[in-house]
Design a protein around this motif. Structure first.
Motif, short mmCIF file in Angstrom:
data_model
loop_
_atom_site.label_atom_id
_atom_site.label_comp_id
_atom_site.label_asym_id
_atom_site.label_seq_id
_atom_site.Cartn_x
_atom_site.Cartn_y
_atom_site.Cartn_z
N UNK A 196 2.34 8.43 9.51
CA UNK A 196 1.91 8.07 8.17
C UNK A 196 0.40 8.16 8.07
N UNK A 197 -0.07 8.55 6.87
CA UNK A 197 -1.51 8.66 6.62
C UNK A 197 -1.84 8.00 5.28
N UNK A 198 -3.03 7.42 5.20
CA UNK A 198 -3.54 6.92 3.93
C UNK A 198 -4.02 8.11 3.12
N UNK A 199 -4.29 7.89 1.84
CA UNK A 199 -4.82 8.95 0.99
C UNK A 199 -6.15 9.48 1.47
N UNK A 200 -6.88 8.68 2.24
CA UNK A 200 -8.18 9.10 2.78
C UNK A 200 -8.03 9.93 4.05
N UNK A 201 -6.80 10.07 4.56
CA UNK A 201 -6.57 10.85 5.77
C UNK A 201 -6.47 10.04 7.03
N UNK A 202 -6.71 8.73 6.95
CA UNK A 202 -6.60 7.87 8.13
C UNK A 202 -5.15 7.63 8.49
N UNK A 203 -4.87 7.61 9.79
CA UNK A 203 -3.52 7.33 10.26
C UNK A 203 -3.18 5.85 10.06
N UNK A 204 -1.89 5.60 9.80
CA UNK A 204 -1.37 4.25 9.62
C UNK A 204 -0.41 3.96 10.76
N UNK A 205 -0.52 2.79 11.36
CA UNK A 205 0.40 2.43 12.46
C UNK A 205 1.66 1.82 11.93
N UNK A 254 8.39 17.41 5.81
CA UNK A 254 8.62 16.69 4.56
C UNK A 254 7.53 15.66 4.39
N UNK A 255 6.88 15.65 3.22
CA UNK A 255 5.85 14.66 2.90
C UNK A 255 6.42 13.71 1.86
N UNK A 256 6.52 12.43 2.23
CA UNK A 256 7.11 11.42 1.35
C UNK A 256 6.08 10.35 1.03
N UNK A 257 5.85 10.07 -0.25
CA UNK A 257 5.04 8.89 -0.57
C UNK A 257 5.91 7.64 -0.38
N UNK A 258 5.45 6.70 0.40
CA UNK A 258 6.21 5.47 0.66
C UNK A 258 5.30 4.26 0.45
N UNK A 259 5.91 3.15 0.14
CA UNK A 259 5.19 1.89 -0.04
C UNK A 259 5.45 0.99 1.15
N UNK A 311 0.85 -1.19 0.00
CA UNK A 311 0.00 0.00 0.00
C UNK A 311 0.88 1.24 0.00
N UNK A 312 0.42 2.27 -0.65
CA UNK A 312 1.15 3.53 -0.70
C UNK A 312 0.51 4.48 0.30
N UNK A 313 1.35 5.05 1.14
CA UNK A 313 0.90 6.01 2.15
C UNK A 313 1.81 7.25 2.09
N UNK A 314 1.42 8.28 2.80
CA UNK A 314 2.24 9.49 2.91
C UNK A 314 2.88 9.51 4.29
N UNK A 315 4.20 9.60 4.34
CA UNK A 315 4.93 9.73 5.59
C UNK A 315 5.27 11.20 5.78
N UNK A 316 4.92 11.74 6.91
CA UNK A 316 5.23 13.13 7.23
C UNK A 316 6.34 13.17 8.27
#
Length: 66
Positions: free
Chosen positions: A57-66, A16-21, A2-7
């Motif tokens: 990290x957050x999903x594209x929908x704005x939900x936080x990722x653990x 810094x906003x990084x798209x990560x897999x 899954x691709x998420x955004x790491x801040x």
């Protein structure tokens, strides 16, 4: 996978906003360790020479990722 955004919040005030897999068995913290460098005594981490103070990290929908 899954691709998420790491801040990353850096000591200089930059964000810094990084798209990560992430793989199915990988957490946001696991991915952080792959991206940053530790200092010589292992108490701080750096991204491109700047100290990382916080991250998440957050999903594209704005939900936080653990």
């Amino acid at each position: 996978m899954r691709i998420v955004i790491m801040l990353l919040y850096l000591a200089g005030g930059d964000v810094v906003k990084l798209p990560v897999t992430l793989t199915a068995d990988q957490s946001c913290g696991d991915k952080l360790i792959q991206i940053v460098q530790e200092d010589s005594i292992g108490t701080s981490v750096y991204y491109k020479g700047q100290q990382v103070l916080a991250y998440y990290c957050k999903k594209g929908t704005g939900e936080y990722v653990k």
